[in-house]
Design a protein around this motif. Structure first.
Motif, PDB file in Angstrom:
ATOM      1  N   ILE A  15      14.100  30.739  25.161  1.00  0.00           N
ATOM      2  CA  ILE A  15      15.355  31.418  25.528  1.00  0.00           C
ATOM      3  C   ILE A  15      15.477  31.495  27.045  1.00  0.00           C
ATOM      4  N   LEU A  16      14.383  31.844  27.710  1.00  0.00           N
ATOM      5  CA  LEU A  16      14.415  31.983  29.164  1.00  0.00           C
ATOM      6  C   LEU A  16      14.549  30.618  29.848  1.00  0.00           C
ATOM      7  N   GLU A  17      13.965  29.595  29.261  1.00  0.00           N
ATOM      8  CA  GLU A  17      14.144  28.233  29.796  1.00  0.00           C
ATOM      9  C   GLU A  17      15.615  27.843  29.736  1.00  0.00           C
ATOM     10  N   ARG A  18      16.240  28.179  28.618  1.00  0.00           N
ATOM     11  CA  ARG A  18      17.667  27.867  28.452  1.00  0.00           C
ATOM     12  C   ARG A  18      18.510  28.633  29.472  1.00  0.00           C
ATOM     13  N   GLN A  19      18.175  29.921  29.652  1.00  0.00           N
ATOM     14  CA  GLN A  19      18.898  30.732  30.637  1.00  0.00           C
ATOM     15  C   GLN A  19      18.765  30.137  32.037  1.00  0.00           C
ATOM     16  N   LYS A  20      17.569  29.660  32.341  1.00  0.00           N
ATOM     17  CA  LYS A  20      17.332  29.090  33.676  1.00  0.00           C
ATOM     18  C   LYS A  20      18.150  27.803  33.864  1.00  0.00           C
ATOM     19  N   THR A  21      18.218  26.986  32.813  1.00  0.00           N
ATOM     20  CA  THR A  21      18.955  25.726  32.886  1.00  0.00           C
ATOM     21  C   THR A  21      20.464  25.954  32.918  1.00  0.00           C
ATOM     22  N   GLU A  22      20.949  26.790  32.001  1.00  0.00           N
ATOM     23  CA  GLU A  22      22.401  26.982  31.856  1.00  0.00           C
ATOM     24  C   GLU A  22      22.956  28.030  32.811  1.00  0.00           C
ATOM     25  N   GLY A  23      22.074  28.874  33.334  1.00  0.00           N
ATOM     26  CA  GLY A  23      22.542  29.971  34.200  1.00  0.00           C
ATOM     27  C   GLY A  23      22.776  31.230  33.381  1.00  0.00           C
ATOM     28  N   ILE A  24      22.681  32.385  34.035  1.00  0.00           N
ATOM     29  CA  ILE A  24      22.837  33.665  33.341  1.00  0.00           C
ATOM     30  C   ILE A  24      24.263  34.175  33.515  1.00  0.00           C
ATOM     31  N   GLU A  25      24.702  34.974  32.559  1.00  0.00           N
ATOM     32  CA  GLU A  25      26.074  35.503  32.579  1.00  0.00           C
ATOM     33  C   GLU A  25      26.206  36.719  33.494  1.00  0.00           C
ATOM     34  N   ARG A  26      25.109  37.463  33.644  1.00  0.00           N
ATOM     35  CA  ARG A  26      25.156  38.679  34.476  1.00  0.00           C
ATOM     36  C   ARG A  26      23.877  38.782  35.280  1.00  0.00           C
ATOM     37  N   LYS A  27      23.938  39.592  36.331  1.00  0.00           N
ATOM     38  CA  LYS A  27      22.782  39.680  37.224  1.00  0.00           C
ATOM     39  C   LYS A  27      22.670  41.102  37.770  1.00  0.00           C
ATOM     40  N   LEU A  28      21.424  41.548  37.947  1.00  0.00           N
ATOM     41  CA  LEU A  28      21.187  42.861  38.557  1.00  0.00           C
ATOM     42  C   LEU A  28      21.319  42.712  40.073  1.00  0.00           C
ATOM     43  N   VAL A  29      22.216  43.511  40.663  1.00  0.00           N
ATOM     44  CA  VAL A  29      22.426  43.429  42.119  1.00  0.00           C
ATOM     45  C   VAL A  29      22.243  44.808  42.750  1.00  0.00           C
ATOM     46  N   GLY A  30      22.008  44.795  44.052  1.00  0.00           N
ATOM     47  CA  GLY A  30      22.011  46.026  44.828  1.00  0.00           C
ATOM     48  C   GLY A  30      23.374  46.185  45.470  1.00  0.00           C
ATOM     49  N   PHE A  31      23.818  47.403  45.638  1.00  0.00           N
ATOM     50  CA  PHE A  31      25.100  47.627  46.315  1.00  0.00           C
ATOM     51  C   PHE A  31      25.024  48.908  47.126  1.00  0.00           C
ATOM     52  N   GLU A  32      25.875  49.012  48.131  1.00  0.00           N
ATOM     53  CA  GLU A  32      26.012  50.278  48.852  1.00  0.00           C
ATOM     54  C   GLU A  32      27.485  50.669  48.887  1.00  0.00           C
ATOM     55  N   LEU A  33      27.740  51.960  48.705  1.00  0.00           N
ATOM     56  CA  LEU A  33      29.119  52.454  48.720  1.00  0.00           C
ATOM     57  C   LEU A  33      29.666  52.405  50.133  1.00  0.00           C
ATOM     58  N   GLN A  34      30.937  52.047  50.235  1.00  0.00           N
ATOM     59  CA  GLN A  34      31.621  52.021  51.529  1.00  0.00           C
ATOM     60  C   GLN A  34      32.438  53.301  51.725  1.00  0.00           C
ATOM     61  N   GLU A  35      32.477  54.128  50.669  1.00  0.00           N
ATOM     62  CA  GLU A  35      33.209  55.401  50.713  1.00  0.00           C
ATOM     63  C   GLU A  35      32.285  56.521  50.272  1.00  0.00           C
ATOM     64  N   LYS A  36      32.718  57.750  50.508  1.00  0.00           N
ATOM     65  CA  LYS A  36      31.898  58.920  50.165  1.00  0.00           C
ATOM     66  C   LYS A  36      31.836  59.097  48.643  1.00  0.00           C
ATOM     67  N   GLY A  37      30.638  59.292  48.144  1.00  0.00           N
ATOM     68  CA  GLY A  37      30.431  59.451  46.706  1.00  0.00           C
ATOM     69  C   GLY A  37      29.017  59.012  46.356  1.00  0.00           C
ATOM     70  N   ILE A  38      28.579  59.337  45.141  1.00  0.00           N
ATOM     71  CA  ILE A  38      27.230  58.928  44.722  1.00  0.00           C
ATOM     72  C   ILE A  38      27.322  58.208  43.378  1.00  0.00           C
ATOM     73  N   PRO A  39      26.811  56.975  43.315  1.00  0.00           N
ATOM     74  CA  PRO A  39      26.823  56.247  42.039  1.00  0.00           C
ATOM     75  C   PRO A  39      25.722  56.771  41.126  1.00  0.00           C
ATOM     76  N   ARG A  40      25.998  56.846  39.850  1.00  0.00           N
ATOM     77  CA  ARG A  40      25.005  57.333  38.888  1.00  0.00           C
ATOM     78  C   ARG A  40      24.841  56.342  37.738  1.00  0.00           C
ATOM     79  N   HIS A  41      23.684  56.433  37.080  1.00  0.00           N
ATOM     80  CA  HIS A  41      23.391  55.608  35.911  1.00  0.00           C
ATOM     81  C   HIS A  41      24.530  55.717  34.893  1.00  0.00           C
ATOM     82  N   GLY A  42      25.032  54.566  34.440  1.00  0.00           N
ATOM     83  CA  GLY A  42      26.077  54.557  33.418  1.00  0.00           C
ATOM     84  C   GLY A  42      27.499  54.454  33.950  1.00  0.00           C
ATOM     85  N   TYR A  43      27.691  54.633  35.276  1.00  0.00           N
ATOM     86  CA  TYR A  43      29.037  54.514  35.840  1.00  0.00           C
ATOM     87  C   TYR A  43      29.508  53.053  35.713  1.00  0.00           C
TER      88      TYR A  43
END
Length: 345
Positions: free
Chosen positions: A256-284
């Protein structure tokens, strides 16, 4: 204090920001004895580890450790873990997450068809993590082991604070340096070691640290937390753990992982920072500019070291490039955020 994985755990002692700063600038002690430890022994121990984990444990020599994970039949992550090589090809210790002890034990046992010797030593093993740039300097007087020069992802065994058979490693979950101390919970060893650590450390500003700061510290480094950022439905490749996924050996869901590597993944875990005041929480929810749902926040906080709101989350691959503008839905408002490099800076 709060309940966590069946344990009563300290969230904070003096305040999360204070404890976070202590670890980043000096040193702090985490009691993480809730973690699980398994010993795998015998001629077939390595073979079993190779078949259930994604990293290549055959590369380990005595005194070395490795970060790895186990995948289920669908390519999701059963757990992320550490593998310690105590005796090459013979004796290994696997360190797992507290909430997954039973699940992981059952999962490994299921594949133990060659009868490798397995021991669950979780209940009798104490684990203290002393993290921070001054951790080894403060603790060196308590042992004859050379912990000052302990290389990353290696370990030593010896006497510590008068207690025999203590395993001291340098793996870390804070990005601030330091060591972890594993020892058997007998003859008052836990009190003895804890007291000795604070006897030498308190005059040098060593502090006890709770789970709250552990979370903000690991998030600044972009380290995954099981149950938040990775779980049975996320693959190592989606989670950015391709570096511990060695496709040159056989393990569960390799195809399965070989296939994902060949075909590419649909989603990816990324880091982000807010540009406005607020706090992101799990599940938002994570949105695009037209309010369309493109992902979900897995971890988020106000970073004590950086003074800004940061987070991680899964987004559709097309939104995963650095500097892409995304929006976090916080209390019915869309707050602008930017995809950034991990670790955060």
């Amino acid at each position: 204090m709060a309940e966590f994985a069946g344990y009563n755990m300290p969230i904070s002692y003096t305040g999360i920001n204070d404890e976070h700063a202590a670890v980043r600038s000096n040193a702090g002690v985490f009691d993480v004895s809730h973690m699980g430890e398994f010993i795998l022994k015998g001629e077939d121990a390595l073979d079993l580890i190779q078949r259930v984990t994604t990293n290549d444990a055959s590369k380990l020599t005595a005194g070395k450790a490795q970060y790895s994970c186990m995948t289920n039949e669908d390519g999701g992550i059963v757990d992320d873990l550490l593998v310690y090589c105590i005796e090459e090809n013979k004796v290994y210790m696997i360190v797992v997450n507290a909430s997954n002890i039973k699940k992981d034990w059952n999962w490994i046992s299921k594949y133990n068809d060659k009868n490798a010797e397995m021991h669950n030593i979780s209940d009798k093993t104490c684990l203290l993590a002393i993290q921070g740039p001054n951790a080894t300097k403060i603790l060196q007087p308590l042992t004859e082991m050379d912990i000052l020069n302990l290389k990353y992802y290696t370990f030593s065994k010896g006497k510590f604070a008068g207690v025999n058979n203590v395993l001291v490693s340098a793996t870390g979950y804070t990005g601030a340096g330091g060591i972890e101390i594993y020892f058997e919970d007998k003859d008052g060893a836990a009190d003895k070691i804890w007291d000795a650590i604070f006897e030498v450390g308190k005059p040098q500003g060593l502090k006890p640290i709770g789970l709250g700061a552990r979370d903000t510290l690991r998030l600044e480094m972009g380290y995954c937390l099981y149950g938040n950022d990775i779980d049975d439905s996320t693959s190592p490749l989606e989670a950015g753990l391709g570096w511990i996924t060695k496709l040159n050996k056989e393990f569960t869901a390799k195809q399965i992982l070989e296939r994902q590597k060949t075909e590419g993944i649909e989603r990816k875990l990324v880091g982000f920072e807010l540009q406005e005041k607020g706090i992101p929480r799990h599940g938002y929810e994570i949105k695009d500019f037209s309010d369309m749902n493109i992902g979900v926040v897995t971890s988020g906080t106000q970073s004590p070291s950086l003074g800004k709101a940061i987070g991680m989350g899964y987004v559709r691959r097309v939104f995963a490039s650095l500097d892409t503008t995304i929006y976090i839905k916080v209390r019915h408002k869309l707050l602008e955020a930017k995809v950034v490099k991990i670790p955060f800076s």
